[in-house]
Write a protein that holds these residues in place. Structure first.
Motif, short mmCIF file in Angstrom:
data_model
loop_
_atom_site.label_atom_id
_atom_site.label_comp_id
_atom_site.label_asym_id
_atom_site.label_seq_id
_atom_site.Cartn_x
_atom_site.Cartn_y
_atom_site.Cartn_z
N THR B 36 0.86 -1.19 0.00
CA THR B 36 0.00 0.00 0.00
C THR B 36 0.89 1.24 0.00
O THR B 36 1.73 1.40 0.88
N LYS B 37 0.74 2.08 -1.00
CA LYS B 37 1.63 3.23 -1.16
C LYS B 37 0.96 4.52 -0.68
O LYS B 37 -0.27 4.63 -0.71
N ILE B 38 1.79 5.47 -0.29
CA ILE B 38 1.28 6.78 0.08
C ILE B 38 1.82 7.80 -0.90
O ILE B 38 3.04 7.93 -1.05
N GLY B 39 0.93 8.48 -1.58
CA GLY B 39 1.37 9.44 -2.58
C GLY B 39 1.05 10.88 -2.23
O GLY B 39 1.61 11.80 -2.81
N CYS B 40 0.12 11.08 -1.28
CA CYS B 40 -0.25 12.47 -1.01
C CYS B 40 -0.75 12.71 0.40
O CYS B 40 -0.62 13.80 0.92
N SER B 41 -1.37 11.73 1.04
CA SER B 41 -2.00 11.92 2.35
C SER B 41 -3.06 13.02 2.33
O SER B 41 -3.26 13.73 3.30
N GLU B 42 -3.70 13.19 1.18
CA GLU B 42 -4.74 14.22 1.06
C GLU B 42 -6.03 13.66 0.50
O GLU B 42 -6.91 14.44 0.13
N ALA B 43 -6.13 12.36 0.34
CA ALA B 43 -7.30 11.78 -0.33
C ALA B 43 -7.43 12.28 -1.75
O ALA B 43 -8.53 12.47 -2.26
N GLU B 44 -6.30 12.52 -2.40
CA GLU B 44 -6.33 13.01 -3.78
C GLU B 44 -5.90 11.97 -4.80
O GLU B 44 -6.53 11.83 -5.84
N CYS B 45 -4.81 11.25 -4.52
CA CYS B 45 -4.22 10.44 -5.59
C CYS B 45 -4.78 9.03 -5.65
O CYS B 45 -4.68 8.37 -6.68
N GLY B 46 -5.32 8.54 -4.55
CA GLY B 46 -5.97 7.23 -4.57
C GLY B 46 -5.05 6.03 -4.58
O GLY B 46 -5.52 4.89 -4.55
N ILE B 47 -3.74 6.23 -4.58
CA ILE B 47 -2.86 5.06 -4.69
C ILE B 47 -2.77 4.28 -3.38
O ILE B 47 -2.27 3.17 -3.34
N CYS B 48 -3.30 4.86 -2.31
CA CYS B 48 -3.31 4.17 -1.01
C CYS B 48 -4.57 3.34 -0.81
O CYS B 48 -4.85 2.89 0.30
N THR B 49 -5.34 3.16 -1.88
CA THR B 49 -6.64 2.49 -1.75
C THR B 49 -6.52 1.06 -1.25
O THR B 49 -5.75 0.26 -1.77
N VAL B 57 -11.36 2.45 0.05
CA VAL B 57 -11.20 3.73 0.74
C VAL B 57 -9.74 4.18 0.63
O VAL B 57 -8.86 3.38 0.38
N ASN B 58 -9.55 5.48 0.82
CA ASN B 58 -8.18 6.01 0.86
C ASN B 58 -7.62 5.77 2.26
O ASN B 58 -8.02 6.43 3.22
N SER B 59 -6.67 4.86 2.36
CA SER B 59 -6.18 4.51 3.70
C SER B 59 -5.34 5.61 4.32
O SER B 59 -5.10 5.61 5.52
N CYS B 60 -4.88 6.57 3.51
CA CYS B 60 -4.02 7.63 4.05
C CYS B 60 -4.76 8.56 4.99
O CYS B 60 -4.16 9.22 5.82
N ILE B 61 -6.08 8.67 4.82
CA ILE B 61 -6.84 9.57 5.71
C ILE B 61 -7.84 8.77 6.54
O ILE B 61 -8.75 9.34 7.15
S1 FES Z 1 -2.01 8.73 -0.53
FE1 FES Z 1 -2.98 9.89 -2.03
S2 FES Z 1 -5.05 9.45 -1.61
FE2 FES Z 1 -4.05 8.47 -0.05
#
Ligand code: FES
Ligand code: FES
Lengths: 307, 938
Positions: B36-49, B57-61
Motif C-alpha cells: 500500500t503506497k502513500i502518494g499524497c495523504s490528502e485523499a487526492e491520488c488514490g494510490i493508497c486504496t 477507501v483512501n487509507s491515508c486519511i
Molecule cells: S495517498 Fe494519495 S489518496 Fe491516499
C-alpha cells in the motif's frame, strides 16, 4: 506530531456529546474525515487534538428513513455513496443523488458524509445546494443538551464558518419532504479541470407543477455560491411561480437571475462574469430537466460519478 | 491506548498502537505491508486504496481505529493462495500483459480500485471504469492500457476470452529485439512485493525532516537549534556549519547550498535551513517547530523579465552576468533577408506555465553509515536518475572521496526528469554519519511540491516569415525562461528550447535568443520534453497562423517544409539519415482523413475541431558534451547472463531494453538475462537517465559488451569445433556450427577452463557532437512525431474535452513495442495535462500550489481515444537503429490541442493551461485570441 491523541467510537448521540464535553472543546467529530484529516494536516495546528469522536457507528445518524408524513429523515453520517445508491432518493430527491454523485471520487464518496460537508459550511457544497432546493431542515444536538430542528441556512455563519461549535455540537440528521407526483428536482454544476475540486457554480431546482402539468405551482431554486452563505434565488422563484411551463417563462427566470444574482469572482476558480453567465447556463439545463421529470414522473439521476 | 483488531488479508492482528495512526501507516509500518503506497495523504491520488469490509477507501486519511474489527484487504491479499502457490488475480495478470504497469507505484491503488469495481460489476463499460478510477492517479501509463487491462480481466472473470494486447505494428522483429518482453520481476509490482525507498527499514533507523525557508528571498540572521536539540528523542539537528565538506551542490553549476548558512541567503521557499534526525517522524516534525530562525526579508525576484531589469536585486551576488543565468543564441542565414523575402509575416507571444512532475512517489533517501552491519562505507539508498552524480555531489559535501560513498539505486516510482537533482541524499549522509545510525528522509507530497525543480515557465515571442508559395523563410524568436533560484539544468533545458525553436522544418534564416534567468521562484530543471515542449507550443501555433494567412492546408504546409534527409538545421547540422517526419505526417493525415473529414464543425451545444502539430527531439546530451555509457555483461557457468550499469529504470522499462540487447547478441533466452542497475559499487556508470538517451547509450554499451563477450566465446568454441569463429551461430541458448552445437553454458565453462573472463566491460562513447554556434552535428539523432487532436468545446461553458489523439512517432526502432507504446500514451496524457489542467502557481515567490489538491494532473476521465503508429527510420549508430522515445510524445500535444480549439471555435489560445472562463468570454465577445490562462483568473 500526531494529529490527535485518542479515538472514540460512541454508539449514540448522547454518548458522542458526552465524549466531546469531556474534552472541553479539544476534541472533534469525525465521520468520513475527508475534509477534517486534510485540514488537520495542512493548516498549522499548534497542538494535536485531544480526541476524535467517530460518529459513523451512531445508528440514528446512519439511516435513510421515509417518515409517515412522506418526509425523509437522512442521518448526517450517511455517506455520499449510500445516498447515491438509494432508490428512494433517486426517485424522489433526485437532485440530492445528482449532487452527492459528483462529490470527490468513489473512495471519497465511500466515506465522506453529507453531514460532514454541511458542517464544514462551504457555501457551494454540492449537497448543500440540493438540500436548499429541498428546503431541508437540520437536527442539531447542541452541546448544552438542546436538540432542535433548524432551517439549513441557520447552520451557516459565513464561508467555511459554521454555526456549530465543532468541539461541542453535533449535526445529527436532515429532514425534507420527498417529491410527490407533479414534483421533481434536478442538480447540475460547472467545474474546471484545474485547481481545487470545488464547483465554480452549482444549481439545484425543485418544481411543483399544477394538476394539468401546465403551470408551476411552486418552485425552489438554489444557486451557489452567490453569497457567503447558501441562499435561495427568491426572485427567480417568483418569476416562475404560477407561470406556464415554457420558453418564455424560462427566459423570464433567466432575466430575473441576471437581475438579482451577482456572484463574485474567486481567484483561480472563476471571474464574476463567468459565474454570472453560468447561472444562465445551469438554469437552462436544470429547470427544463426538473420540469420534464415532474411531467413524466420519471427521474433517473444524471451524471453520477462523472464529476 | 487500546487494542486495535484488524483482519488483514484474512489474518487477524491484535495491535497495540497509538490511536492517532492512520490505516495506511499501520499497514505499512506496523504490519510491514508496504504494498500500500502513500502518494499524497490528502485523499487526492488514490494510490493508497485498500478495501475496508469490501469498500475501497483512501487509507491515508482513514483513522486506523475507525477500522477496528474490520476486514481489510490490501494488494498483498489480491492474489489467491493455495498450498503456498500464488495465483495472480486476473487483474494482476492483465495489468502485466497489457503494459499497464510502468513504475508500479500507483499500481496497488489502481488494482484495488479496479478489483472493487469488478466485484460489483462483471462487465464494466469504459465509462464505468472511468467513474470508478476517476480519483486513482497514474502518472506513467496514460491509462489507455489500464482501461484495456481491466476490461480484459473482467472478461476472464466472466469466463470469456481475454482481450488481445494492443501491440503496435513494427517492422523486422528480431529474436529478442522488437519483441514486447516483460520487465524482470514485473510481478512484484502487481503483488506489492516491489520495494521502493520508503519500503526499506533498518534496525535502529532514525527519521529525518528538513526545515525550509520562511521567505522566498531573505538573509539568514540567526539560527538557534538548542530547543530542538533538547527534545528527548532528537539525535541530531544540523545546519550549514555542520556540512563537513563544501556546502554546495548542483548538476551543471555549483550554486545550490546543502544548507543555507547564517549570513548567506535563502533564495526560494524550498531552501533547506536545518535538518533533524529523531526516533520517529512525529518527533522530528515536532522538533522542526522548535528551531528559531531570524531572517531579513529581501525584495523578491518573481519574474524572469523583471530579473533582467536593472532594478532587480541579485539572486546570487557576486556572479558575473547577474541574474542572467545564460543567454543562448542561434544564428542561421541572414534573418533580415529572410523577412525581406517573405510575403507573409506572423508574430505572436506565447506563455507556458511552471509545471510539476508529480511523480507518484515522493522523494525518499536513506543514509546508512560506514560500519553499520555489512555496509563497509557510507551508503545512500535512493531512487535517482543519476546515481554517479549523486555520489559525486555527496562526496564533495561530505569531504570524502567518491570511493568512500556508495549510492544504491532502488526502484523509482516515476521520475520524468524530476529526480535528477539532489533531494535528501546529502542530508541523510550527514545525519547518518553524525548519529552513526541509518536515517530515512521521506518527503511529504507537500514538501516534494515545494522543493524540487520544475518545468520552466517561458515567455516566447516568435515571428515567422513565409513566401506566398508556402516556403518557410525565416524564424525569429525571443524566449525568457524562469530558471528559479538555482541553475539545476536550466542551461541545457533552455538551450534545447532555443535550438528547437524553428520546429522540425527547413528554415533558411533564423535568429533565436533565449534568456534563462535566476528568480526567487522554485528552481526549474529537467522535465520530459526538456524545453522543447515549451517552444513547440509557440512554433506549431505560429505554423497554423501562417498557413491560415496563406490559405494553405496546415498539413500540406508542414509537408512542404518538413525536415528530411539533406536539410540543414538552424544550428548548422546537415541531416544525413533517419528523418521520418514526413512519414509521421502522412500516417496521421491518412488516419484523420479516413471517413468524412472536416477541420471543424458544430453539433448542438458543442463545437468540434481537429488540430495537428509536429515535433522533433534530440536523443542524447549533444552540444559537444562527451556522451558516455558504460555497461558490463557477464555470462555464468549456468548459462545465465547478468547486465550491469548505472542507468535508471523509472518505469520506462530500461530493464527490459538492456536485457533484450544482451539476449539478442548472445542468442540466449530473454529470461536468462538479469539486469542490475544503479549501484555505484557494482555497476559501471551509464550516465544520466535524461535526454531520451538510455536506449541509445546504455543500449549500445550493453550490445557492444555482449558482442565482445560473444567474440570471446566464439574463439573458444571455434577451437573446439575446429571451425572459423565467424561461422558460429548463437541462438536458442546454443552455440551452433552446421550440425554440431554446444549449450551456451558449456561455452562459458570452456572459456573459464581456459582462464578467460566472461565478464566484459564496454565503455561506449556516443558519436561526437558539436557545441551550439560551431555548426556541424549538435546531436547524433533526432526523433520525430506528428499528432492530431480532436477536441470538443462546449459553446455555453467554454469547457474543452479532448476526444481523440492520433499520433505517429519515428523512434528509429521499437526495441520493445509495448513499452514504446506505453511511453507514447503516457507522454501524451502528461502533455494533455500541460495543456489543460496543470500550472504550478507561485505568488511572489510563494507557491500557492502547496497541495496535490491544488495541482490537478490528468485522471483517467481525461483519457481520449489514442491511436498511435510507430515509424521506424533507423539511425545507423543507434542500437538496432533505435533512437530516443522518452520525451518526443510530450512535445506536440499542447499545440495540436490548441490548433484544434481554433479550428473548432476560431479562438486561439496563447497561454496555458487553457482557461474555459477566458475562452467563453472570447466566444461571447467575438474575439479570436486568448492571452490569459487559468492562473490569471482573479
Ligand atoms: S495517498 Fe494519495 S489518496 Fe491516499
Ligand atoms: S505506473 Fe502509474 S504512476 Fe507509474
Amino acid at each position: 506530531m500526531p494529529l490527535w491523541k485518542s479515538y472514540h467510537i460512541p454508539r449514540t448521540v448522547d454518548e458522542a456529546l458526552a465524549t466531546l464535553a469531556q474534552y472541553g472543546g479539544a476534541a472533534r467529530i469525525v465521520a468520513g474525515g475527508t475534509d477534517l484529516m486534510v485540514d488537520l494536516q495542512y493548516t498549522d495546528h499548534v497542538q494535536p487534538l485531544e480526541a476524535l469522536v467517530d460518529v459513523t457507528r451512531v445508528q440514528e445518524m446512519l439511516d435513510i428513513h421515509q417518515e409517515a408524513d412522506d418526509s425523509c429523515r437522512l442521518g448526517a453520517a450517511v455517506t455520499h455513496a449510500t445516498i447515491v445508491k438509494s432508490t428512494l432518493l433517486e426517485a424522489r430527491a433526485t437532485c440530492l443523488v445528482e449532487s452527492c454523485g459528483v462529490v470527490g471520487g468513489p473512495q471519497v464518496r465511500n466515506v465522506g458524509t453529507l453531514g460532514g460537508n454541511v458542517a464544514h459550511a462551504l457555501p457551494a457544497g454540492d449537497g448543500t445546494t440540493s438540500l436548499m432546493a429541498l428546503d431541508a431542515q437540520a437536527l442539531v444536538a447542541w452541546g448544552g443538551g438542546l436538540h432542535e430542528w433548524l432551517p439549513l441556512p441557520a447552520l451557516f455563519r459565513g464561508p467555511g464558518v459554521s454555526a456549530l461549535d465543532h468541539g461541542k455540537d453535533l449535526l445529527v440528521a436532515f429532514r425534507f419532504t420527498l417529491c410527490a407526483p407533479g414534483e421533481a428536482t434536478a442538480f447540475k454544476r460547472i467545474m474546471r479541470p484545474q485547481g481545487v475540486a470545488l464547483p465554480i457554480l452549482g444549481c439545484a431546482v425543485w418544481v411543483k407543477l399544477n394538476a394539468a402539468r401546465t403551470h408551476y405551482d411552486d418552485v425552489r431554486v438554489c444557486v451557489s455560491p452567490v453569497a457567503p452563505k447558501p441562499v435561495r434565488a427568491v426572485e427567480v422563484e417568483a418569476a416562475l411561480r404560477g407561470q406556464p411551463v415554457g420558453q418564455q417563462t424560462l427566459e423570464n427566470a433567466v432575466a430575473a437571475a441576471h437581475r438579482t444574482l451577482h456572484p463574485r469572482a474567486s481567484a483561480y476558480r472563476a471571474t464574476a462574469e463567468y459565474r454570472q453567465h453560468m447561472i444562465e447556463t445551469l438554469l437552462r439545463q436544470t429547470l427544463p430537466l426538473a420540469t420534464e421529470r415532474a411531467k413524466t414522473g420519471e427521474a433517473r439521476a444524471e451524471g453520477v460519478g462523472l464529476g | 491506548m487500546s487494542e486495535l483488531k484488524l483482519t488483514v488479508n484474512g489474518v487477524e492482528h491484535h495491535l497495540d498502537v497509538p490511536e492517532s495512526r492512520t490505516l495506511a501507516f499501520v499497514l505499512r509500518y506496523d504490519l510491514g505491508l508496504t504494498g500500500t503506497k502513500i502518494g499524497c495523504s490528502e485523499a487526492e491520488c488514490g494510490i493508497c486504496t485498500v478495501h475496508v469490509n469490501g469498500t475501497p477507501v483512501n487509507s491515508c486519511i482513514f483513522p486506523a481505529f475507525k477500522a477496528n474489527g474490520a476486514q481489510v484487504k490490501t494488494v498483498e491479499g489480491l492474489a489467491a493462495r493455495d498450498n503456498g502457490h500464488e495465483h495472480l488475480h486476473p487483474l494482476q495478470e492483465a495489468f502485466i500483459e497489457h503494459g499497464a504497469v510502468q513504475c508500479g507505484f500507483c499500481t496497488p491503488g489502481l488494482l484495488m480500485t479496479a478489483a472493487a469495481l469488478l466485484d460489483e460489476n462483471s462487465s464494466p463499460s469504459e465509462t464505468d471504469i472511468k467513474i470508478a478510477l476517476k480519483d486513482t492517479y497514474c502518472r506513467c501509463t496514460g491509462y489507455t492500457s489500464v482501461l484495456r487491462a481491466i476490461q480484459s480481466a473482467a472478461a476472464v472473470r466472466r469466463g470469456d476470452p481475454k482481450l488481445p494486447v494492443a501491440e503496435p505494428h513494427v517492422s523486422e522483429p528480431m529474436r529478442s529485439i522488437s519483441q514486447s518482453e516483460k520487465v524482470q520481476d514485473i510481478e512484484d509490482r502487481v503483488t506489492g512485493r516491489a520495494k521502493y525507498t520508503d519500503d526499506y527499514t533498518f534496525a535502529g533507523m532514525l527519521f529525518a525532516r528538513t526545515l525550509r525557508a520562511r521567505y522566498p528571498h531573505a538573509r539568514v540572521l540567526r539560527i538557534d537549534t538548542s530547543r530542538a536539540k533538547a527534545l528527548p528523542g532528537v539525535h541530531a539537528v544540523l545546519t550549514a556549519a555542520d556540512v563537513p565538506g563544501e556546502n554546495i551542490h548542483g548538476l551543471v553549476h555549483l550554486d545550490w547550498p546543502v544548507l543555507c548558512a547564517v549570513g548567506d541567503k535563502v533564495r526560494y521557499m524550498g531552501d533547506a535551513v536545518a535538518i533533524i534526525a529523531a526516533d520517529s517522524e512525529d518527533l522530528a516534525a515536532e522538533a522542526l517547530k522548535l528551531i528559531e530562525v531570524d531572517y531579513a526579508p529581501l525584495t523578491v525576484v518573481d519574474d524572469p523579465v523583471f530579473a533582467r531589469s536593472p532594478e532587480a536585486p541579485l539572486v546570487h551576488e557576486g556572479r558575473e552576468g547577474g541574474n542572467l543565468l545564460k543567454h543562448i543564441k542561434v544564428r542561421h542565414g541572414d534573418i533580415e533577408r529572410g523577412f525581406a523575402e517573405s510575403d507573409v509575416i506572423v508574430e505572436r507571444t506565447y506563455r507556458t506555465p511552471t509545471t510539476e512532475h508529480a511523480f507518484l512517489e515522493p522523494e525518499c533517501a536513506i543514509g546508512v553509515p560506514a560500519g553499520y552491519g555489512d555496509h563497509d562505507k557510507l551508503t545512500i539508498y535512493v531512487g535517482s536518475q543519476i546515481p554517479y552524480q549523486d555520489r559525486n555531489q555527496i562526496a564533495r559535501a561530505m569531504a570524502l572521496s567518491e570511493e568512500q560513498v556508495r549510492v544504491k539505486g532502488v526502484l523509482i516510482g516515476g521520475g520524468f526528469g524530476g529526480k535528477e537533482d539532489i533531494a535528501g541524499q546529502i542530508h541523510v549522509a550527514m545525519l547518518a554519519t553524525v548519529t552513526g545510525r541509518p536515517v530515512k528522509m521521506l518527503y511529504t507530497r507537500q514538501e516534494s511540491l515545494l522543493f524540487h525543480p520544475k518545468r520552466h515557465a517561458t515567455l516566447i515571442r516568435i515571428k515567422t516569415g513565409v513566401k506566398r508559395d508556402g516556403t518557410l523563410m525565416a524564424v525569429e524568436a525571443e524566449l525568457y525562461g524562469d530558471g528559479g533560484a538555482y541553475a539545476s539544468l536550466s542551461d541545457k533545458v533552455m538551450t534545447r528550447a532555443t535550438t528547437h525553436a524553428t520546429g522540425p522544418y527547413n528554415v533558411a534564416h533564423a535568429k533565436i535568443d533565449c534568456y534563462a534567468m535566476y528568480t526567487n521562484n522554485p528552481p526549474s530543471g529537467a522535465f520530459r520534453g526538456f524545453g522543447v515542449t515549451q517552444s513547440a507550443f509557440a512554433v506549431e501555433q505560429n505554423m497554423d497562423l501562417v498557413a491560415e494567412a496563406l490559405g494553405i492546408d496546415p498539413i500540406a504546409f508542414r509537408l512542404k517544409n518538413a525536415q528530411k534527409v539533406g536539410v540543414t538545421t538552424a544550428t548548422g547540422q546537415l541531416l544525413r539519415e533517419s528523418v521520418g517526419l514526413i512519414e509521421t505526417i502522412e500516417k496521421v493525415s491518412a488516419d484523420m482523413h479516413a471517413g468524412h473529414f472536416r477541420w471543424g464543425w458544430r453539433e448542438g451545444d458543442m463545437a468540434y475541431g481537429w488540430g495537428i502539430a509536429c515535433a522533433y527531439k534530440n536523443t542524447g546530451l549533444g552540444g559537444g558534451a562527451p556522451d558516455r555509457a558504460d555497461a558490463q555483461v557477464e555470462a555464468f557457468a549456468d548459462g545465465s547472463v547478468e547486465v550491469r550499469t548505472s542507468s535508471a529504470d523509472m518505469g520506462q522499462g530500461l530493464l527490459a531494453v538492456l536485457a533484450q540487447c544482451a539476449a539478442e547478441e548472445l542468442g540466449v533466452p530473454y529470461k536468462h538475462v538479469r539486469v542490475l542497475l544503479s549501484d555505484t559499487d557494482k555497476t559501471p556508470n551509464g550516465g544520466p537517465t535524461t535526454a531520451s538517451r538510455q536506449t541509445y547509450m546504455s543500449g549500445n554499451a550493453v550490445r557492444l559488451a555482449a558482442i565482445n563477450l560473444r567474440d570471446t566465446l566464439s574463439r573458444v568454441v571455434a577451437e573446439e569445433f575446429d571451425c572459423p569463429p565467424e561461422r558460429l551461430i548463437f541462438e536458442e541458448g546454443l552455440v551452433r556450427n552446421n550440425g554440431t552445437s554446444m549449450p551456451f553454458a558449456d561455452a562459458v565453462k570452456l572459456a573459464h577452463a581456459q582462464g578467460l573472463s566472461t565478464n566484459i566491460l564496454h565503455e561506449y562513447w556516443g558519436p561526437k557532437t558539436q557545441p551550439l554556434g560551431t555548426g556541424g552535428d549538435m546531436h547524433f539523432a533526432f526523433s520525430y512525431a506528428t499528432q492530431a487532436a480532436l477536441v470538443g468545446v462546449h459553446l455555453h461553458t467554454g469547457e474543452v474535452r479532448v476526444e481523440k489523439i492520433i499520433s505517429a512517432t519515428d523512434i528509429g526502432r521499437a526495441i520493445n513495442p509495448l513499452l514504446v507504446q506505453g511511453q507514447i500514451e503516457g507522454g501524451i496524457i502528461m502533455a494533455l495535462g500541460n495543456c489543460l489542467t496543470e500550472s504550478f502557481i507561485v505568488e511572489q515567490g510563494v507557491p500557492w500550489s502547496t497541495l496535490l489538491a491544488r495541482y490537478k494532473m490528468p485522471s483517467i476521465k481525461h483519457t481520449p481515444h489514442i491511436t498511435s503508429y510507430l515509424v521506424e527510420h533507423r539511425t545507423a549508430d543507434g542500437p538496432y537503429g533505435a533512437k530516443g522515445v522518452g520525451e518526443i510524445p510530450s512535445i506536440n500535444t499542447s499545440p495540436a490541442i490548441c490548433n484544434a480549439i481554433y479550428n473548432a471555435v476560431g479562438v486561439r489560445i496563447f497561454s496555458l493551461p487553457v482557461d474555459q472562463d477566458a475562452l467563453l468570454r472570447a466566444l461571447r465577445e467575438g474575439e479570436h485570441e486568448v492571452h490569459t490562462a487559468w492562473h490569471d483568473v482573479h
